[in-house]
Design an enzyme around this catalytic site. Structure first.
Site, PDB file in Angstrom:
ATOM      1  N   LYS A  52       0.841  -1.201   0.000  1.00  0.00           N
ATOM      2  CA  LYS A  52       0.000   0.000   0.000  1.00  0.00           C
ATOM      3  C   LYS A  52       0.876   1.251   0.000  1.00  0.00           C
ATOM      4  O   LYS A  52       0.623   2.206  -0.734  1.00  0.00           O
ATOM      5  CB  LYS A  52      -0.952  -0.022   1.205  1.00  0.00           C
ATOM      6  N   GLN A  96      -4.718  -1.835   9.686  1.00  0.00           N
ATOM      7  CA  GLN A  96      -4.627  -3.136   9.020  1.00  0.00           C
ATOM      8  C   GLN A  96      -5.183  -4.241   9.922  1.00  0.00           C
ATOM      9  O   GLN A  96      -4.806  -4.358  11.093  1.00  0.00           O
ATOM     10  CB  GLN A  96      -3.150  -3.426   8.673  1.00  0.00           C
ATOM     11  N   ASP A 119     -11.112   2.252   3.941  1.00  0.00           N
ATOM     12  CA  ASP A 119     -11.443   0.824   3.801  1.00  0.00           C
ATOM     13  C   ASP A 119     -12.956   0.639   3.659  1.00  0.00           C
ATOM     14  O   ASP A 119     -13.419  -0.420   3.255  1.00  0.00           O
ATOM     15  CB  ASP A 119     -10.971   0.044   5.050  1.00  0.00           C
TER      16      ASP A 119
END
Ligand code: NDP
Length: 295
Positions: A52, A96, A119
């Site tokens: 990322k 994460q 997200d």
């Protein structure tokens, strides 16, 4: 002839569009900033986080990776989320998952400012998706939608069967394809581990989307002739012929299913590259919304 839908081709188109939007933002002194919080040292998470960060830099975005030890407390993590919520240089961020045992994922997700929730895991963003007025789209479902749309696959009125009902793939994919609009308007059925006679449903699918995490679970007899098959599954299996002793396979028995389909995504190289691409798209969107600068 079966068409192979490749994530690298579809994402290349989207990255080209994102680069233009990023250039424009930068010409107005706005550099989109994405932060990723990594708690602990899970090896798979380390790889995802690194990728990322690399993609942000490749696109000319600001990337911030915050590493926290595995023994981070809930309060410490919540304080970090609050700090990122308040940082004007960070337009979007994510924590994460999975988190180390003992940390409350739901509480962390709910603490993220929905305007920075790239997200799209926050209940308010998922609720907006449900009512057809989303700010962000969850990355993997959005990637699947773009693959269908940009490969010219008709979804309007088609029977879509989604296998799997997780909050990050199955359910939001079903809700997205149920919405009104291009690449959606489908008749959607969701099946899962409690479904009786699962193959009766999969065999009726014009578009079969599989996200269960079971290597080669979908076999040729479970697929209708001419169906489109999207395989989200990413499973590492042992393979003594491979230099590192293993390889990735999907949830679909690709070699035997492929010839029966009109289009199919391979694993690796199918949905995988789309997820990170759509995360970047959300980060750019967050920067545009926060700054009011939009090309
Ligand atoms: P989860 O484990 O969260 O959910 C799996 C779902 O599959 C559950 O709803 C479960 O049903 C269902 N399921 C499991 N076994 C069966 C079965 N035998 N028959 C029918 N349904 C079954 O997984 P995720 O959704 O997070 O991920 C699914 C797969 O996709 C994994 O391989 C993951 O690695 C991959 N993935 C890939 C991504 C990418 O970018 N390519 C992104 C995200 C995930 P129930 O709810 O009843 O337990």
């Amino acid at each position: 002839m079966t068409k192979l839908i490749l994530g690298k081709d579809v994402s290349a188109e989207i990255y080209a569009e994102l680069r233009e939007r990023i250039e424009y933002l930068k010409s107005k002194n706005v550099t989109p900033g994405l932060a990723v919080v990594l708690v602990g040292d899970d090896p798979a998470s380390q790889i995802y986080v690194r990728k990322k960060g690399e993609m942000c830099e490749e696109l000319g975005m600001k990337s911030l990776i915050i590493r926290m030890p595995a023994d981070t407390t809930q309060d410490e993590l919540m304080a970090k989320v609050k700090e990122l919520n308040e940082d004007p240089a960070i337009h979007g961020f994510l924590v994460q998952l999975p988190l180390p045992k003992g940390l409350d994922e739901d509480a962390v997700i709910e603490a993220i400012d929905p305007a920075k929730d790239v997200d799209c895991f926050h209940p308010s963003n998922l609720g907006r998706l449900m009512i057809g007025n989303p700010d962000f789209l969850p990355a993997t479902p959005a990637g699947i939608h773009q693959m269908l749309l940009r490969s010219g696959i008709e979804t309007d009125g088609k029977n879509v069967v989604v296998v799997g009902r997780s909050n990050i793939v199955g359910k939001p994919t079903a809700v997205l394809l149920l919405q009104k609009g291009m690449g959606m308007d489908s008749t959607v059925t969701v099946v899962h581990s409690h479904t009786k006679n699962l193959e009766d449903f999969t065999r009726r699918a014009d578009i079969l989307i599989v996200a269960i995490g079971k290597p080669r679970f979908i076999t040729a007899d479970m697929v209708k002739e001419g169906a489109v098959v999207i395989d989200v599954g990413t499973n590492r299996i042992e393979d003594p012929t491979s230099p590192n002793g293993g390889r990735l396979v999907g949830d679909v028995d690709f070699d035997n299913v492929k010839d029966k389909t009109s289009a199919i995504t391979p694993v690796p190289g199918g949905v995988g590259p789309m997820t990170i691409c759509m995360l970047m798209a959300n980060a750019v969107k967050a920067a545009e919304k926060a700054s009011g600068v939009k090309s």
